[in-house]
Design an enzyme around this catalytic site. Structure first.
Site, PDB file in Angstrom:
ATOM      1  N   LYS A  51     -47.670 -63.759 -51.641  1.00 15.56           N
ATOM      2  CA  LYS A  51     -47.063 -63.212 -52.864  1.00 15.56           C
ATOM      3  C   LYS A  51     -46.168 -64.242 -53.540  1.00 15.56           C
ATOM      4  O   LYS A  51     -46.226 -64.460 -54.751  1.00 15.56           O
ATOM      5  CB  LYS A  51     -46.220 -61.971 -52.540  1.00 15.56           C
ATOM      6  CG  LYS A  51     -45.310 -61.533 -53.697  1.00 15.56           C
ATOM      7  CD  LYS A  51     -44.460 -60.339 -53.339  1.00 15.56           C
ATOM      8  CE  LYS A  51     -43.241 -60.635 -52.570  1.00 15.56           C
ATOM      9  NZ  LYS A  51     -42.098 -61.111 -53.353  1.00 15.56           N
ATOM     10  N   ASN A  52     -45.336 -64.913 -52.755  1.00 17.33           N
ATOM     11  CA  ASN A  52     -44.340 -65.811 -53.333  1.00 17.33           C
ATOM     12  C   ASN A  52     -44.905 -67.162 -53.764  1.00 17.33           C
ATOM     13  O   ASN A  52     -44.190 -67.980 -54.317  1.00 17.33           O
ATOM     14  CB  ASN A  52     -43.164 -65.975 -52.366  1.00 17.33           C
ATOM     15  CG  ASN A  52     -42.407 -64.674 -52.238  1.00 17.33           C
ATOM     16  OD1 ASN A  52     -42.584 -63.751 -53.033  1.00 17.33           O
ATOM     17  ND2 ASN A  52     -41.569 -64.563 -51.217  1.00 17.33           N
ATOM     18  N   ARG A  89     -38.098 -58.944 -60.498  1.00 17.04           N
ATOM     19  CA  ARG A  89     -37.244 -60.142 -60.534  1.00 17.04           C
ATOM     20  C   ARG A  89     -38.075 -61.417 -60.571  1.00 17.04           C
ATOM     21  O   ARG A  89     -37.788 -62.372 -61.271  1.00 17.04           O
ATOM     22  CB  ARG A  89     -36.395 -60.203 -59.271  1.00 17.04           C
ATOM     23  CG  ARG A  89     -35.171 -59.382 -59.262  1.00 17.04           C
ATOM     24  CD  ARG A  89     -34.280 -59.937 -58.216  1.00 17.04           C
ATOM     25  NE  ARG A  89     -34.027 -61.319 -58.491  1.00 17.04           N
ATOM     26  CZ  ARG A  89     -33.121 -61.708 -59.378  1.00 17.04           C
ATOM     27  NH1 ARG A  89     -32.449 -60.818 -60.046  1.00 17.04           N
ATOM     28  NH2 ARG A  89     -32.933 -62.967 -59.620  1.00 17.04           N
ATOM     29  N   CYS A 131     -30.171 -56.998 -57.380  1.00 16.73           N
ATOM     30  CA  CYS A 131     -31.002 -56.057 -56.625  1.00 16.73           C
ATOM     31  C   CYS A 131     -30.264 -55.716 -55.346  1.00 16.73           C
ATOM     32  O   CYS A 131     -29.220 -56.297 -55.068  1.00 16.73           O
ATOM     33  CB  CYS A 131     -32.397 -56.617 -56.402  1.00 16.73           C
ATOM     34  SG  CYS A 131     -32.550 -57.736 -55.025  1.00 16.73           S
ATOM     35  N   ARG A 164     -27.926 -61.991 -57.138  1.00 15.36           N
ATOM     36  CA  ARG A 164     -29.045 -62.855 -57.537  1.00 15.36           C
ATOM     37  C   ARG A 164     -28.914 -63.388 -58.962  1.00 15.36           C
ATOM     38  O   ARG A 164     -29.769 -63.128 -59.823  1.00 15.36           O
ATOM     39  CB  ARG A 164     -30.371 -62.144 -57.320  1.00 15.36           C
ATOM     40  CG  ARG A 164     -30.538 -61.651 -55.887  1.00 15.36           C
ATOM     41  CD  ARG A 164     -31.879 -61.073 -55.606  1.00 15.36           C
ATOM     42  NE  ARG A 164     -32.911 -62.087 -55.509  1.00 15.36           N
ATOM     43  CZ  ARG A 164     -34.187 -61.812 -55.208  1.00 15.36           C
ATOM     44  NH1 ARG A 164     -34.547 -60.563 -55.014  1.00 15.36           N
ATOM     45  NH2 ARG A 164     -35.083 -62.759 -55.120  1.00 15.36           N
ATOM     46  N   ASP A 173     -36.680 -63.623 -45.356  1.00 14.35           N
ATOM     47  CA  ASP A 173     -37.667 -62.557 -45.549  1.00 14.35           C
ATOM     48  C   ASP A 173     -38.225 -62.025 -44.230  1.00 14.35           C
ATOM     49  O   ASP A 173     -39.042 -61.105 -44.241  1.00 14.35           O
ATOM     50  CB  ASP A 173     -38.810 -63.040 -46.441  1.00 14.35           C
ATOM     51  CG  ASP A 173     -38.330 -63.403 -47.842  1.00 14.35           C
ATOM     52  OD1 ASP A 173     -39.072 -64.081 -48.561  1.00 14.35           O
ATOM     53  OD2 ASP A 173     -37.209 -63.019 -48.203  1.00 14.35           O
ATOM     54  N   ARG A 183     -45.258 -53.681 -52.838  1.00 14.56           N
ATOM     55  CA  ARG A 183     -44.967 -54.845 -53.677  1.00 14.56           C
ATOM     56  C   ARG A 183     -45.361 -56.142 -52.976  1.00 14.56           C
ATOM     57  O   ARG A 183     -45.657 -57.133 -53.606  1.00 14.56           O
ATOM     58  CB  ARG A 183     -43.459 -54.913 -54.003  1.00 14.56           C
ATOM     59  CG  ARG A 183     -42.931 -53.862 -54.973  1.00 14.56           C
ATOM     60  CD  ARG A 183     -41.521 -54.232 -55.390  1.00 14.56           C
ATOM     61  NE  ARG A 183     -41.428 -55.667 -55.594  1.00 14.56           N
ATOM     62  CZ  ARG A 183     -40.501 -56.446 -54.990  1.00 14.56           C
ATOM     63  NH1 ARG A 183     -39.620 -55.912 -54.178  1.00 14.56           N
ATOM     64  NH2 ARG A 183     -40.494 -57.739 -55.200  1.00 14.56           N
TER      65      ARG A 183
HETATM   66  C1  EPZ Z   1     -37.493 -66.331 -53.541  1.00 12.46           C
HETATM   67  O1  EPZ Z   1     -36.551 -65.642 -54.367  1.00 12.46           O
HETATM   68  C2  EPZ Z   1     -38.411 -65.250 -52.961  1.00 12.46           C
HETATM   69  N1  EPZ Z   1     -39.027 -64.512 -54.045  1.00 12.46           N
HETATM   70  C3  EPZ Z   1     -37.606 -64.285 -52.094  1.00 12.46           C
HETATM   71  O2  EPZ Z   1     -38.502 -63.381 -51.469  1.00 12.46           O
HETATM   72  C4  EPZ Z   1     -36.911 -65.060 -50.991  1.00 12.46           C
HETATM   73  O3  EPZ Z   1     -36.096 -64.202 -50.256  1.00 12.46           O
HETATM   74  C5  EPZ Z   1     -36.035 -66.181 -51.621  1.00 12.46           C
HETATM   75  O4  EPZ Z   1     -36.837 -67.026 -52.460  1.00 12.46           O
HETATM   76  C6  EPZ Z   1     -35.391 -67.059 -50.566  1.00 12.46           C
HETATM   77  O5  EPZ Z   1     -36.342 -67.598 -49.726  1.00 12.46           O
HETATM   78  C7  EPZ Z   1     -40.105 -65.042 -54.671  1.00 12.46           C
HETATM   79  O6  EPZ Z   1     -40.543 -66.142 -54.423  1.00 12.46           O
HETATM   80  C8  EPZ Z   1     -40.742 -64.195 -55.724  1.00 12.46           C
HETATM   81  P1  EPZ Z   1     -33.476 -68.113 -54.439  1.00 12.46           P
HETATM   82  P2  EPZ Z   1     -35.587 -66.451 -55.353  1.00 12.46           P
HETATM   83  O7  EPZ Z   1     -33.281 -68.453 -55.865  1.00 12.46           O
HETATM   84  O8  EPZ Z   1     -36.222 -67.703 -55.790  1.00 12.46           O
HETATM   85  C9  EPZ Z   1     -28.778 -67.825 -55.082  1.00 12.46           C
HETATM   86  C10 EPZ Z   1     -39.362 -61.316 -50.750  1.00 12.46           C
HETATM   87  O9  EPZ Z   1     -38.934 -60.499 -49.916  1.00 12.46           O
HETATM   88  N2  EPZ Z   1     -29.041 -68.256 -56.476  1.00 12.46           N
HETATM   89  O10 EPZ Z   1     -34.024 -69.165 -53.550  1.00 12.46           O
HETATM   90  O11 EPZ Z   1     -35.118 -65.479 -56.362  1.00 12.46           O
HETATM   91  C11 EPZ Z   1     -29.379 -66.441 -54.809  1.00 12.46           C
HETATM   92  O12 EPZ Z   1     -28.533 -65.412 -55.262  1.00 12.46           O
HETATM   93  C12 EPZ Z   1     -38.386 -61.970 -51.755  1.00 12.46           C
HETATM   94  O13 EPZ Z   1     -40.543 -61.654 -50.858  1.00 12.46           O
HETATM   95  C13 EPZ Z   1     -27.973 -68.518 -57.294  1.00 12.46           C
HETATM   96  O14 EPZ Z   1     -26.811 -68.386 -56.889  1.00 12.46           O
HETATM   97  O15 EPZ Z   1     -34.384 -66.792 -54.345  1.00 12.46           O
HETATM   98  C14 EPZ Z   1     -29.554 -66.475 -53.302  1.00 12.46           C
HETATM   99  O16 EPZ Z   1     -28.355 -66.146 -52.699  1.00 12.46           O
HETATM  100  C15 EPZ Z   1     -37.011 -61.422 -51.681  1.00 12.46           C
HETATM  101  N3  EPZ Z   1     -28.225 -68.918 -58.574  1.00 12.46           N
HETATM  102  C16 EPZ Z   1     -29.926 -67.930 -53.045  1.00 12.46           C
HETATM  103  O17 EPZ Z   1     -29.477 -68.677 -54.184  1.00 12.46           O
HETATM  104  C17 EPZ Z   1     -29.512 -69.077 -59.059  1.00 12.46           C
HETATM  105  O18 EPZ Z   1     -29.698 -69.416 -60.232  1.00 12.46           O
HETATM  106  C18 EPZ Z   1     -31.401 -68.188 -52.832  1.00 12.46           C
HETATM  107  O19 EPZ Z   1     -32.093 -67.542 -53.864  1.00 12.46           O
HETATM  108  C19 EPZ Z   1     -30.583 -68.805 -58.196  1.00 12.46           C
HETATM  109  C20 EPZ Z   1     -30.329 -68.394 -56.900  1.00 12.46           C
END
Ligand code: EPZ
Length: 420
Positions: free
Chosen positions: A22-23, A91, A115, A120, A306, A398
Site C-alpha cells: 500500500k505504502n 492522509r 489522525c 501528523r 506499522d 484500507r
Molecule cells: C508513512 O506515513 C506511512 N504512510 C505510514 O503508514 C507510516 O507509519 C509512516 O510513513 C512512518 O513509517 C504511507 O506511506 C501512506 P512520516 P507518513 O511523514 O509519510 C512527523 C500505515 O499504517 N512529520 O514519515 O505520513 C510525523 O508526524 C501508515 O500504513 C512531521 O513532523 O509518515 C511523524 O511523527 C500509518 N512533519 C513522523 O514525522 C512533516 O511534515 C514520521 O511521519 C511530516 C512528518
C-alpha cells in the site's frame, strides 16, 4: 460498517501470498501525474486507499483504468486542484502535492487533518516545496502552492521523529522536473521510497543515493510513461508472521521480501519465533518457548511503527515483561485499551507501553481505531478463547487485501459481518 467475527483458538496452517505494498503504490500512482503518457502499474492491492487514490487522480483529470491488480493511468491534462472531500478522507493523498508542483508548478490540496495516531503535520513537505521556490498559502482548509519556476536546492528534511516518508517522496517527485540539482539530507530510506525512485528513474528521472539519507536529483525537462510492478507489502508479511506465532501455527508466506524486514524478523527470532527462509519464502512457526522482548519503533531500517501494535498482541501472550516504545507517532497506543478488553495487562508510561504478558485472552467485542490497531485486534482475537467481534473493520480494508479470505485460507474461523 462491517465487523469481523473471530472464533479463536485455531492454529493457522498453510500458505499465504503477500499483496503489493500500500505504502509504495499510493505515491507511485500519484507519480503518474508527472507525465502525459500512459503508465501501467502491476500488483496493485485491492484496498479502499487505492480506490480513493484512483478517484483522486480522476478528479484531477487523469484517465484511470483498474483491471484486477493492474492499474493504467494516463494524465494527458491535469488540473492543479484536487477534490477537497476525497483528499481530506485519506492522509496518504498528500503525496499528489509533489507531482502537481513538478508538472504544473501549482497545487491546491485540502490540508490533511490529524489522525488518531498523531497530529501528523506537513511542515516538512511544505519546507521542501518552499526550498524549490514555491510560495505556500493556507486558506479555506486548502494549502495552495505556486511557483513561477522550480529550482533545485539543498534541503535538510529531518524532523521531530527523524525523516518523513511521504515528505521525502513529495520532494523527490517535485525535484525530478525542477531546474538543476536538489539534494535531500535526512531523507527517508524506506523500501517504499526506493520503489518510488525506481519507478521515477524508469520514467527518465535522474536520482542517485536513494535508500540512503542523502538523495541527489538532477531535474529533467520531461518524463515518459512506463510499466512497473510494485514491491510486496512488508507490513502485511510481518502481520501474517506474527499471526502464525500468536496462534502457535505454521504459515508459509510467499512473495514477500525478507530483505525489507530485517528488524522485524530479528526481533521475532529474539523472542524465539522460528523463521525458515527459502529465497523469497518464509515459513514461520512458534518454536519451542517464546520469551518477552523490548521493542522501540524507529525509521527504516529500524523496527517499523506499522508493526508495533501487532507485536504488542504477541507480547501480551508471552509470560514476562516487555517494553514497547513508540518513537514515530505520539499517540499510537489506541489498541492498548481494546487489547485490555480481551484480558491483556498493558499500562502506558509516556512513549512506552509496559506489557505484563502471559494472561490468557478471552474473546469480546472490540473497536478498531486505525489500520494497524485493527490488525492487532484480529491477531489477538485469533489467540483468545471464545468469540471476538472486531468492529469498524473499514480501517482494516484500507491496508489489508481480502484479509478475512486469506486468514480463512489458513484455517482461521473468521467471518465478515455486514452491520446495518
Ligand atoms: C508513512 O506515513 C506511512 N504512510 C505510514 O503508514 C507510516 O507509519 C509512516 O510513513 C512512518 O513509517 C504511507 O506511506 C501512506 P512520516 P507518513 O511523514 O509519510 C512527523 C500505515 O499504517 N512529520 O514519515 O505520513 C510525523 O508526524 C501508515 O500504513 C512531521 O513532523 O509518515 C511523524 O511523527 C500509518 N512533519 C513522523 O514525522 C512533516 O511534515 C514520521 O511521519 C511530516 C512528518
Amino acid at each position: 460498517m462491517d465487523s469481523l467475527l473471530i472464533k479463536g483458538g485455531v492454529p493457522l496452517h498453510g500458505d499465504v501470498t503477500v499483496s503489493g505494498a500500500k505504502n509504495a503504490v499510493l505515491p507511485i500512482l500519484a507519480a503518474t501525474l508527472l507525465t502525459p503518457e500512459k503508465c501501467v502499474i502491476r500488483r496493485v492491492p485491492d484496498l479502499t486507499d487505492v480506490h480513493f487514490m484512483a478517484e483522486i487522480l480522476a478528479s484531477l483529470g487523469a484517465q484511470v483504468k483498474v483491471d484486477g491488480d493492474t492499474v493504467t493511468v494516463q494524465a494527458r491534462k491535469v488540473r492543479p486542484v484536487g477534490n477537497y472531500e476525497l483528499i481530506r478522507k485519506m492522509r496518504g493523498s498528500i503525496c499528489i502535492l509533489g507531482p502537481l508542483m513538478g508538472r504544473m508548478r501549482e497545487a491546491s490540496v485540502s490540508l490533511p487533518g490529524g489522525c488518531v495516531i498523531g497530529t501528523r503535520p506537513i511542515d516538512l513537505h511544505l519546507k521542501g516545496m518552499k526550498s524549490l521556490g514555491a510560495s505556500v498559502e493556507i486558506e479555506g482548509g486548502y494549502v495552495n502552492l505556486k511557483a513561477r519556476r522550480l529550482i533545485g536546492a539543498d534541503v535538510f528534511l529531518g524532523g521531530r521523529a527523524g525523516p518523513t516518508v511521504l515528505g521525502t517522496a513529495n520532494l523527490m517527485m517535485a525535484a525530478v522536473l525542477a531546474e538543476g540539482v536538489t539534494t535531500i539530507e535526512s531523507a527517508a530510506c524506506e523500501p517504499e521510497v526506493v520503489d518510488l525512485a525506481f519507478f521515477l528513474s524508469k520514467m527518465g528521472a535522474k536520482i542517485v543515493g536513494v535508500g540512503s539519507p542523502t538523495i541527489t536529483i538532477t531535474g529533467v525537462k520531461e518524463l515518459h510513461g512506463v510499466e512497473h510492478e510494485v514491491i510486496p507489502d512488508r507490513i502485511e508479511a510481518a502481520t501474517f508472521a506474527i499471526a502464525a506465532a500468536v496462534t502457535d501455527g505454521e504459515v508459509t508466506i510467499h512473495g514477500a521480501r525478507p530483505d525489507h524486514m530485517h528488524a522485524v524478523l530479528d526481533k521475532l527470532q529474539e523472542a524465539g519465533v522460528k523463521i525458515e527462509r527459502k529465497g523469497l519464502t518464509m515459513t514461520v512457526s512458534r518454536g519451542r518457548r517464546l520469551k518477552p522482548v523490548d521493542v522501540t519503533t524507529l525509521p527504516y531500517s529500524g523496527f517499523p511503527t506499522d508493526v508495533q501494535a501487532q507485536m504488542m498482541a504477541l507480547m501480551a501472550l508471552i509470560p514476562g515483561l516487555s517494553i514497547i516504545t513508540e518513537r514515530i507517532f505520539e499517540s499510537r497506543f489506541m489498541h492498548v485499551a481494546e487489547l485490555a478488553r480481551l484480558g491483556a495487562d498493558i499500562s502506558i508510561e509516556g512513549p512506552s507501553a509496559i506489557v505484563k504478558g502471559g494472561r490468557p485472552l478471552s474473546g469480546a467485542p472490540v473497536m478498531a481505531s486505525d489500520l494497524r490497531a485493527s490488525a492487532a485486534l484480529v491477531v489477538a482475537g485469533m489467540a483468545a478463547s471464545g468469540k471476538t467481534l472486531v468492529n469498524r473493520i473499514y480501517h482494516l480494508d484500507r491496508g489489508y487485501e481480502k484479509i478475512d479470505q486469506k486468514l480463512r485460507g489458513l484455517g482461521a474461523r473468521v467471518q465478515r459481518i455486514e452491520q446495518p
